[in-house]
Scaffold this motif. Structure first.
Motif, PDB file in Angstrom:
ATOM      1  N   ASP A 472     -44.713 -33.215 -13.051  1.00  0.00           N
ATOM      2  CA  ASP A 472     -44.573 -33.409 -14.498  1.00  0.00           C
ATOM      3  C   ASP A 472     -44.715 -32.090 -15.246  1.00  0.00           C
ATOM      4  N   HIS A 473     -45.701 -31.286 -14.853  1.00  0.00           N
ATOM      5  CA  HIS A 473     -45.897 -29.999 -15.510  1.00  0.00           C
ATOM      6  C   HIS A 473     -44.682 -29.094 -15.325  1.00  0.00           C
ATOM      7  N   ALA A 474     -44.110 -29.104 -14.117  1.00  0.00           N
ATOM      8  CA  ALA A 474     -42.955 -28.244 -13.849  1.00  0.00           C
ATOM      9  C   ALA A 474     -41.760 -28.656 -14.692  1.00  0.00           C
ATOM     10  N   ILE A 475     -41.543 -29.956 -14.813  1.00  0.00           N
ATOM     11  CA  ILE A 475     -40.398 -30.452 -15.577  1.00  0.00           C
ATOM     12  C   ILE A 475     -40.555 -30.142 -17.059  1.00  0.00           C
ATOM     13  N   VAL A 476     -41.745 -30.390 -17.602  1.00  0.00           N
ATOM     14  CA  VAL A 476     -41.970 -30.123 -19.024  1.00  0.00           C
ATOM     15  C   VAL A 476     -41.940 -28.622 -19.293  1.00  0.00           C
ATOM     16  N   LEU A 477     -42.465 -27.824 -18.368  1.00  0.00           N
ATOM     17  CA  LEU A 477     -42.397 -26.371 -18.523  1.00  0.00           C
ATOM     18  C   LEU A 477     -40.953 -25.910 -18.595  1.00  0.00           C
ATOM     19  N   ARG A 478     -40.110 -26.465 -17.756  1.00  0.00           N
ATOM     20  CA  ARG A 478     -38.699 -26.080 -17.757  1.00  0.00           C
ATOM     21  C   ARG A 478     -38.065 -26.345 -19.119  1.00  0.00           C
ATOM     22  N   HIS A 479     -38.297 -27.514 -19.679  1.00  0.00           N
ATOM     23  CA  HIS A 479     -37.700 -27.844 -20.974  1.00  0.00           C
ATOM     24  C   HIS A 479     -38.257 -26.954 -22.080  1.00  0.00           C
ATOM     25  N   THR A 480     -39.541 -26.635 -21.995  1.00  0.00           N
ATOM     26  CA  THR A 480     -40.153 -25.776 -23.012  1.00  0.00           C
ATOM     27  C   THR A 480     -39.548 -24.380 -22.994  1.00  0.00           C
ATOM     28  N   LEU A 481     -39.356 -23.837 -21.793  1.00  0.00           N
ATOM     29  CA  LEU A 481     -38.792 -22.490 -21.679  1.00  0.00           C
ATOM     30  C   LEU A 481     -37.346 -22.461 -22.145  1.00  0.00           C
ATOM     31  N   HIS A 482     -36.588 -23.494 -21.805  1.00  0.00           N
ATOM     32  CA  HIS A 482     -35.208 -23.566 -22.293  1.00  0.00           C
ATOM     33  C   HIS A 482     -35.172 -23.613 -23.823  1.00  0.00           C
ATOM     34  N   PHE A 483     -36.128 -24.298 -24.406  1.00  0.00           N
ATOM     35  CA  PHE A 483     -36.156 -24.413 -25.863  1.00  0.00           C
ATOM     36  C   PHE A 483     -36.504 -23.077 -26.532  1.00  0.00           C
ATOM     37  N   LEU A 484     -37.509 -22.394 -26.011  1.00  0.00           N
ATOM     38  CA  LEU A 484     -37.993 -21.173 -26.658  1.00  0.00           C
ATOM     39  C   LEU A 484     -37.040 -19.994 -26.463  1.00  0.00           C
ATOM     40  N   ARG A 485     -36.352 -19.963 -25.358  1.00  0.00           N
ATOM     41  CA  ARG A 485     -35.552 -18.790 -25.002  1.00  0.00           C
ATOM     42  C   ARG A 485     -34.207 -18.795 -25.719  1.00  0.00           C
ATOM     43  N   PHE A 486     -33.915 -17.709 -26.405  1.00  0.00           N
ATOM     44  CA  PHE A 486     -32.656 -17.530 -27.117  1.00  0.00           C
ATOM     45  C   PHE A 486     -32.370 -18.659 -28.110  1.00  0.00           C
ATOM     46  N   ASN A 487     -33.406 -19.156 -28.748  1.00  0.00           N
ATOM     47  CA  ASN A 487     -33.260 -20.216 -29.740  1.00  0.00           C
ATOM     48  C   ASN A 487     -33.278 -19.571 -31.121  1.00  0.00           C
ATOM     49  N   GLN A 488     -32.187 -19.689 -31.854  1.00  0.00           N
ATOM     50  CA  GLN A 488     -32.091 -19.026 -33.150  1.00  0.00           C
ATOM     51  C   GLN A 488     -33.102 -19.570 -34.149  1.00  0.00           C
TER      52      GLN A 488
END
Length: 872
Positions: A472-488
């Motif tokens: 669960d931590h790995a999956i939520v971490l993945r979504h969090t990083l996708h959100f923060l990275r290169f997000n205008q």
């Protein structure tokens, strides 16, 4: 401690005893004592004999280096490569001989392989090929076996006689002549003699200009040695670690320096800039970086020798990557794809370019948000697209280097990634996050690719208990990083260039830096910091105002003090008892009698749930060495907790619906918390606990007492509190004053009718739900809560300049109020006026240890909406 610092300073500056300040002379006592300290410091720090004051203490250069080698070997330090010109060439003592002797001594003493420090073990593996498994096998061979008193082979016969044949070597390294005798030359081939002659005649030569196999042969026999040349302007890249040995930390000067540079280095900072940021001697930084490159833990950018000048034997090997850097080769294109996804997600129309996971589809509003980056999207980009590949991803189109977002985490996250057996590739990234203390944006694409392998459906069906928690931590971490990275939507300042890159930063590693160095590092590289929530209570969280920080305002916000402050401000919370170290209880206070389970938090540690029937013994045991907070929890060990995500909007704050599980923001405690804490310009969640005891939420009648508890308000309620304006002493930073009220509380003081209404509301509408905690940052333990907070970040535009300006003011107000609360509840107050250095400064502050948080000096009890001194 101050004296040691003064002595070390004068040793490094080569002060003779006659020119020492009188205070230092007096403290030392005699010149002989000074000479002892000079010699000890020089050996411990592996200082060169020539050019340092130690030469006046130890006249014999050879004897000095022999003692230095002996000390380094006894203390399992790294080989002093910066002294190779003396130790290898003049003393004929190679790194292989050095580590061979360390290994022999360790095996003779029958010590565990874990006794070798991390970097020493890694260098030993590189040269001797002896890792953990090989060490265990060798130990089994040399121990007694068979008949009594009959031993196996001698240790020196089991250890290798020469270094590993295929050594790591880069074409741009420089070859120096070692210690060569006539007998050595006689045993060399014609090609080897030719290489030796060329080095003697011409001087040191670039390795790539000579036959690679010949050089390796000469190196393995100790006839040459390598130097890793570094210039002040060189840029260094740290890929995911491969071949790192996780044993233990030694704590010597060079190892400490290595870890400081590990967390500070990045491919956009030159070596000279790094030395300036850390305020460390430039040559020491070069020594440390050269060791990283030798071990394969870092590489110099643009360091390759031109292919035309390379010897033919290097052509094949120049494309072969020995260690981790191979993981970074495809990243520029992949990273460009992620950037393109963030900038063009809203305008891609052919449908073939975007792929999303299930949680990504749930967060489609984030992708549709005008100008925002895709949450979990990838865009197909041709690998030969010159426009994407040639654009420096860390710079804007104008050539100005772009600051990044820093995601702060603690060691619990790396433990989940390492212990979860989620994917083989994740382990090297997790080791990098733990040991380096950072995972840079350049490695993020490969890290996200490994996280993508954690399949959401299959893992949820095949994993249970703790294993499921790791997934669960790995999956939520993945979504969090996708959100923060290169997000205008998270771009601070000008967002026309797209969103910012993302670095992962370990709090413990940042805390190893001194506060000033950490502040310079954060301000140089980052425009925004986002903390994982909750951070472990065992670490000191990073506190920063610039760059802006979505996390704890100051370290005390992650302590027990913040809970008591929050309950006092809200006049609601579970019954809580803070006991001073050394206290002993014979019975539990009656406020806990209706609870079957309690929360027990030892000072500086994460809380745990304990049964009431067993708590007294455990409590007294912990009180012998630590302060403890005890709180009512409920009737079930699992507990019943509702998480209220924020930021909250005006609509939620003025919602007139009754409190339910689907409308948790309507709880009266949340409404009142919004007055005390800024819940509109930062992110996090508030926990509301079902205690199963209505007494926990009711305000007591006046003069209520029990037979074994006397609540003494003492002078606590009669102290005159300064206003926030008085504490701040700054225009524009204080909250709006209310009709001349004088209080340090950030909440408006309710009237008697309001208190009655609020009390009734807690009982009749909110039932037996009370506020438990309030955490700042982005949680990784709950996918739904994480999704709600990320949606709110975009909805309320937390990355906008105006929002961050408000956050700055509210952060200071919260810091002042909490610091003042702590001082008012101490027998030895911190001071009526909160010192300015206790607050986050305009350049950020970081303190190195959780012990800096003030310990309680009096027992305190929160019950019935009030905090009081507890007497038992």
């Amino acid at each position: 401690m101050a004296l040691n610092g003064d002595v070390e300073f004068h040793i490094r500056q080569n002060f003779p005893y006659a020119k020492l300040p009188e205070a230092v002379k007096k403290a030392l006592g005699s010149q002989r004592e000074w000479e002892k300290k000079v010699f000890k410091f020089s050996v411990q720090n592996q200082l060169r004999w020539r050019g340092n004051i130690v030469r006046t203490v130890q006249k014999d250069e050879k004897q000095y280096y022999e003692q230095l080698i002996q000390y380094s070997r006894d203390h399992l330090m790294l080989f002093p490569y910066h002294l190779s010109d003396v130790i290898i060439r003049k003393m004929r003592y190679t790194p292989f001989s050095y580590y061979l002797q360390i290994m022999q001594d360790t095996m003779t003493a029958e010590k565990s392989y874990d006794s070798l420090p991390n970097f020493t073990a890694a260098d030993g593996v590189r040269l001797m090929g002896i890792g953990r498994n090989q060490y265990i096998e060798l130990m089994n061979q040399c121990r007694s076996k068979g008949k009594l008193f009959r031993r196996g082979k001698p240790i020196n016969q089991l250890l290798p006689s020469r270094p590993v044949k295929d050594q790591r070597m880069e074409s741009w390294w420089v070859v120096f002549l070692g210690s060569v005798t006539e007998d050595d030359v006689k045993m060399c081939s014609a090609d080897e003699v030719k290489v030796l002659d060329s080095i003697i005649d011409v001087g040191p030569r670039v390795a790539g200009h000579m036959d690679r196999e010949v050089i390796l042969s000469l190196y393995n026999r100790g006839l040459i040695y390598f130097d890793v040349p570094l210039e002040d302007s060189d840029l260094i890249q740290v890929p995911p670690l491969e071949g790192f040995v996780m044993n233990r930390v030694q704590g010597d000067y060079f190892e400490t320096l290595l870890y400081k540079i590990f967390v500070s280095i990045d491919e956009n900072t030159s070596i000279s800039e790094l030395a300036s940021v850390l305020q460390i001697d430039l040559q020491l930084v070069k020594n440390a970086v050269s060791v990283f490159i030798r071990l394969g833990f870092a590489r110099k950018l643009n360091a390759n020798v031109s292919r035309e000048s390379l010897h033919p034997t290097w052509h094949d090997s120049s494309t072969k990557k020995v260690t981790g850097p191979s993981l970074l080769d495809p990243l520029p294109v992949a990273e460009a794809a992620d950037r393109a996804a963030g900038a063009a997600a809203a305008v891609v129309g052919d449908g073939s370019a975007i792929t999303t996971t299930s949680l990504g589809r749930e967060l489609s509003p984030l992708i549709d948000f005008e100008g925002s980056g895709a949450f979990d999207a990838t865009v197909k980009v041709a690998s030969d697209d010159p426009a994407l590949v040639s654009l420096p991803l860390t710079q804007t189109s104008s050539g100005v280097r772009r600051k990044r977002i820093g995601f702060l985490f603690d060691s619990t996250l790396t433990a989940f990634l390492m212990m979860g057996n989620l994917s083989q590739g994740l382990k090297s990234h997790a080791v990098t996050m733990f040991e380096v203390g950072k995972l840079a944006n350049e490695s993020m694409t490969s890290f996200l690719a490994e996280l993508d392998k954690v399949d959401e459906t299959s893992t949820s069906e095949g994993a249970e208990g703790e294993a499921q928690r790791y997934f669960d931590h790995a999956i939520v971490l993945r979504h969090t990083l996708h959100f923060l990275r290169f997000n205008q939507s998270m771009a601070v300042g000008d967002s026309s260039e797209g969103g910012a890159g993302l670095d992962l930063l370990r709090c413990e590693s940042l805390n190893s830096l001194d506060p000033a160095s950490c502040s310079r590092l954060l301000n140089k590289n980052y425009s925004l910091l986002v903390s994982m929530a909750p951070l472990s209570h065992e670490i000191r969280p990073v506190s920063s105002v610039t760059p802006a920080h979505f996390g704890p305002a100051i370290a005390e916000v992650s302590s027990v003090w913040f809970k008591l402050w929050l309950y006092t401000e809200l006049q609601a919370g579970p019954p809580s008892l803070l006991l001073v170290r050394g206290t002993r209880l014979r019975r539990l206070p009656t406020i806990f009698q209706s609870y079957k389970y309690l929360i027990m938090a030892t000072w500086g540690h994460d809380p745990s749930v304990v049964a009431t029937t067993n708590v007294l013994l455990a409590l007294n045991d912990q009180l012998a060495h630590s302060a403890v907070l005890l709180q009512g929890y409920g009737t079930q060990p699992e507990g019943d907790i509702i998480q209220v995500p924020f930021p909250l909007g005006e609509k939620e704050l003025h919602d007139t619906q009754p409190f339910t599980r689907t409308t948790p923001w309507c709880h009266p405690a949340v409404r009142r918390a919004a007055q005390c804490v800024d819940l509109q310009h930062t992110c996090g969640y508030m926990s509301i606990l079902y205690t199963g005891s209505s007494a926990a939420t009711r305000r007591p009648h006046s003069n209520s007492t029990t037979h074994n508890i006397q609540i003494s308000m003492g002078s606590l309620a009669t102290k005159k509190s300064p206003t926030v304006d008085d504490l701040l002493g700054m225009d524009g930073l204080a909250a709006d004053s209310t009709d001349g009220k004088s209080t340090s509380s950030l909440c408006d003081t309710p009237t008697t009718n309001e208190l009655t209404t609020m009390s009734d509301s807690f009982v009749e509408k909110a039932g037996e739900w009370v506020p438990l905690d309030l955490c700042f940052g982005v949680p990784l333990f709950d996918s739904l809560l994480n999704k709600q907070i990320l949606e709110k970040i975009v909805e309320h535009q937390l990355g906008a300049e105006k929002s961050l300006e408000v956050l700055l003011k509210s952060t200071r107000r919260l810091s002042l109020s909490l610091q003042h609360f702590i001082s008012m509840n101490q027998d030895t107050p911190l001071g009526q006026d909160v010192p300015s250095d206790a607050l986050p400064s305009s350049v950020g502050t970081v303190t190195d240890h959780v012990s800096d948080i003030p310990l309680p000096t009096r027992p305190l009890m929160f019950s019935g909406g009030k905090l009081a001194v507890y007497k038992h």
